[in-house]
Design a protein around this motif. Structure first.
Motif, PDB file in Angstrom:
ATOM      1  N   PRO A 161       1.098  -1.384   0.198  1.00 51.56           N
ATOM      2  CA  PRO A 161      -0.281   0.114  -0.005  1.00 51.56           C
ATOM      3  C   PRO A 161       0.571   1.122  -0.069  1.00 51.56           C
ATOM      4  O   PRO A 161       0.344   2.352  -0.360  1.00 51.56           O
ATOM      5  CB  PRO A 161      -0.584  -0.135   1.288  1.00 51.56           C
ATOM      6  N   LEU A 162       2.253   0.907   0.499  1.00 46.75           N
ATOM      7  CA  LEU A 162       2.617   2.822   0.978  1.00 46.75           C
ATOM      8  C   LEU A 162       3.296   2.608  -1.002  1.00 46.75           C
ATOM      9  O   LEU A 162       3.859   3.893  -0.911  1.00 46.75           O
ATOM     10  CB  LEU A 162       3.880   2.639   1.680  1.00 46.75           C
ATOM     11  N   ALA A 163       3.720   1.656  -1.960  1.00 47.14           N
ATOM     12  CA  ALA A 163       4.301   1.760  -3.081  1.00 47.14           C
ATOM     13  C   ALA A 163       3.234   2.481  -3.236  1.00 47.14           C
ATOM     14  O   ALA A 163       3.723   3.796  -4.202  1.00 47.14           O
ATOM     15  CB  ALA A 163       5.140   0.198  -3.352  1.00 47.14           C
ATOM     16  N   LEU A 164       2.143   1.929  -3.672  1.00 49.09           N
ATOM     17  CA  LEU A 164       0.994   2.145  -4.383  1.00 49.09           C
ATOM     18  C   LEU A 164       0.803   3.963  -4.193  1.00 49.09           C
ATOM     19  O   LEU A 164       0.441   4.550  -4.908  1.00 49.09           O
ATOM     20  CB  LEU A 164      -0.182   1.018  -4.139  1.00 49.09           C
ATOM     21  N   THR A 188       1.379   6.748  -7.280  1.00 48.83           N
ATOM     22  CA  THR A 188       0.174   7.799  -7.437  1.00 48.83           C
ATOM     23  C   THR A 188       0.437   8.992  -7.043  1.00 48.83           C
ATOM     24  O   THR A 188      -0.060   9.877  -7.747  1.00 48.83           O
ATOM     25  CB  THR A 188      -1.679   6.950  -6.157  1.00 48.83           C
ATOM     26  N   LEU A 189       0.663   9.213  -6.094  1.00 42.44           N
ATOM     27  CA  LEU A 189       1.225  10.646  -5.306  1.00 42.44           C
ATOM     28  C   LEU A 189       2.331  11.190  -6.579  1.00 42.44           C
ATOM     29  O   LEU A 189       1.797  12.729  -6.984  1.00 42.44           O
ATOM     30  CB  LEU A 189       1.439  10.967  -4.184  1.00 42.44           C
TER      31      LEU A 189
END
Length: 343
Positions: free
Chosen positions: A3-6, A10-11
């Protein structure tokens, strides 16, 4: 994907596009495009498949070449004019900048990477590349529209419309077909942007609004080819009807939404004494109409009382009815906006 990588990816995609759309300096715009490119490459390559790795490599190489050409054009412009302002572009730099932005978008004759990259990506990534990733280069093209050379823009536009039509005729893969559809719509946008930038912007916005629900419906029905698309009526009749109307709208048939920007563009070309150009564009768009009508005929011919000739998918995504219920009003807006044209 963690989730952190995604979240970071996305950011990066969002911030890169926002940097370009709000930039006044060529280096800031270039930095935003690079951030956008670096962020989307992991999304393309996230599938553990050689085709995804190949698509990510092709995307990286072509975008890097376009970025290098764009940086060279902006540096040359700053050397000759003493300004890094995006709106201060001379003739030589404009000639170099237009092919760079056309390669960023995937317009002909620099379209070679787009169908292959989309074919090796997921439907979600395909939607992202054909919609969000085009916002930044189109914004830059819109900002320098007063300094572009119409002859170059017309040539790229006509080539894109013709390539999008001829390339899509022989396709059975929906992702490649939508890639050539995107190239054809980019041709209409690029042709109009040097004459009427606002209508060109309207054209690409309406295309994004039409293609987004279409890709989302393809995801819910798990359709990747024309054969699997023909079985969608058996488990989601509403999705089939909506997809048929969206395809006809993309083809530019009146009185659907897709006819609106085409009518405005042809009208403005005629008003600028470019009747031959408008006629050529209208005739070339009939090539694209061929594969749109073929797909809609395939969808309509599988509706009752006809029987589907191919086997239905054994695995369907859950909750597709809820997704269809959400997308139905959006798609309805996308195919019925033409009565608002006089406004």
């Amino acid at each position: 994907m963690p989730p952190l990588a995604l979240f970071m990816i996305t950011l990066g995609i969002i911030l890169g596009t926002l940097m370009v759309t709000s930039a006044n300096h060529w280096l800031t715009a270039w930095l935003g495009l690079e951030l956008n490119m670096v962020s989307i490459i992991p999304i393309i390559a996230k599938q553990k498949h050689l085709r995804s790795t190949e698509s990510a490599t092709k995307y990286f190489l072509t975008q890097a070449i376009a970025s290098a050409l764009m940086l060279f054009a902006s540096t040359l412009n700053a050397w000759q004019t003493g300004s890094w302002d995006i709106t201060q572009l001379n003739k030589t730099s404009s000639t170099l900048m237009i092919p760079a932005l056309a390669m960023k978008m995937g317009a002909a004759p620099f379209h070679f990477w787009l169908p292959e990259v989309l074919q090796g990506s997921t439907l979600t990534t395909t939607l992202l590349i054909t919609t969000w990733q085009k916002i930044a280069p189109i914004t830059l093209l819109y900002m320098i529209s007063n300094h572009t050379q119409p002859n170059i823009m017309f040539m790229i536009g006509l080539l894109s419309i013709m390539t999008g039509g001829w390339g899509g005729i022989n396709q059975t893969q929906l992702r490649k077909m939508m890639a050539y559809s995107s190239i054809a719509h980019l041709g209409w946008t690029i042709t109009a942007i040097s004459i009427t930038p606002n209508i060109a912007l309207l054209n690409i916005i309406l295309y994004m609004m039409m293609s987004t629900p279409f890709f989302l419906l393809l995801m819910t029905t798990s359709s990747k080819t024309l054969q699997t698309m023909s079985t969608s009526w058996s488990h989601s009749p509403t999705s089939t009807i909506i997809m048929t109307l969206i395809l006809l709208s993309m083809a530019g048939l009146p009185p659907l939404t897709g006819f609106t920007p085409k009518l405005l563009i042809l009208n403005n070309l005629t008003m600028h004494n470019l009747t031959i150009m408008a006629t050529t564009m209208a005739l070339l768009s009939l090539i694209s109409l061929t594969f749109y009508l073929r797909t809609t005929y395939l969808l309509a011919s599988t509706a009752p009382p006809s029987t589907a000739q191919s086997t239905a998918l054994w695995r369907l995504k859950p909750h597709h009815n809820q997704t269809t219920a959400i997308l139905a009003p959006v798609a309805l807006f996308n195919i019925t906006i033409l009565p608002a044209l006089p406004m």
